[in-house]
Design a protein around this motif. Structure first.
Motif, short mmCIF file in Angstrom:
data_model
loop_
_atom_site.label_atom_id
_atom_site.label_comp_id
_atom_site.label_asym_id
_atom_site.label_seq_id
_atom_site.Cartn_x
_atom_site.Cartn_y
_atom_site.Cartn_z
N TRP A 18 0.84 -1.20 0.00
CA TRP A 18 0.00 0.00 0.00
C TRP A 18 0.87 1.25 0.00
N GLN A 19 1.91 1.27 0.85
CA GLN A 19 2.82 2.42 0.89
C GLN A 19 3.47 2.64 -0.47
N ASP A 20 3.92 1.56 -1.10
CA ASP A 20 4.57 1.68 -2.40
C ASP A 20 3.62 2.23 -3.47
N LEU A 21 2.35 1.88 -3.40
CA LEU A 21 1.38 2.34 -4.38
C LEU A 21 0.86 3.75 -4.11
N VAL A 22 0.69 4.09 -2.85
CA VAL A 22 0.04 5.35 -2.50
C VAL A 22 1.04 6.50 -2.30
N LEU A 23 2.16 6.21 -1.70
CA LEU A 23 3.12 7.27 -1.37
C LEU A 23 4.01 7.58 -2.57
N GLU A 24 3.40 8.10 -3.61
CA GLU A 24 4.09 8.35 -4.87
C GLU A 24 4.73 9.74 -4.90
N HIS A 25 5.76 9.84 -5.71
CA HIS A 25 6.41 11.13 -5.95
C HIS A 25 5.41 12.09 -6.57
N GLY A 26 5.45 13.32 -6.10
CA GLY A 26 4.55 14.34 -6.62
C GLY A 26 3.23 14.41 -5.86
N TRP A 27 2.92 13.39 -5.11
CA TRP A 27 1.71 13.45 -4.28
C TRP A 27 2.11 13.35 -2.82
N ALA A 28 2.54 12.18 -2.38
CA ALA A 28 2.86 11.99 -0.97
C ALA A 28 4.04 12.85 -0.54
N TYR A 29 5.06 12.89 -1.33
CA TYR A 29 6.14 13.80 -0.97
C TYR A 29 6.23 14.93 -1.96
#
Length: 112
Positions: A18-29
């Motif tokens: 889930w972290q790998d799918l959701v915490l994407e560049h440009g959104w999560a960070y």
């Protein structure tokens, strides 16, 4: 809040996925999580006494949680004190109820 049982000194693989799918560049960070609060709610089978330097597990629970807290800080989230229930392999019904009450109080405490 990320709630999970600790498996082999880490979170479950589905949480990592889930972290790998959701915490994407440009959104999560990017900016989406700036200032959001994160609490880890974790259960561990061994007693807290075993989770210390020199104990059977060799490290504290917080040391095992470091990758998750670091991920949260990297995405600019505010990391709250974790809610940890230890010794769940041997917990009694009354102890479980006590932990549930403690969890309820924390969730309803605006100053936590």
């Amino acid at each position: 809040m990320w709630k999970f049982p600790m498996y082999w000194f880490s979170g479950p693989s589905l949480l990592k996925k889930w972290q790998d799918l959701v915490l994407e560049h440009g959104w999560a960070y990017g900016h989406a999580l700036d200032g959001k609060e994160l609490m880890l709610a974790v259960t561990v089978g061994a007693s807290e006494e075993e989770y210390r330097v020199g104990g059977k597990q060799g490290h504290t629970i917080n040391e095992y949680l470091f990758p998750m807290t670091r991920t949260a800080k990297y995405t600019r989230m505010k990391v709250l004190k974790p809610f940890i229930v230890d010794g769940v392999f041997r917990i009694s019904d009354s102890e479980l109820m006590s932990e549930a009450q403690r969890y309820y109080q924390i969730l309803n405490d605006p100053n936590y």
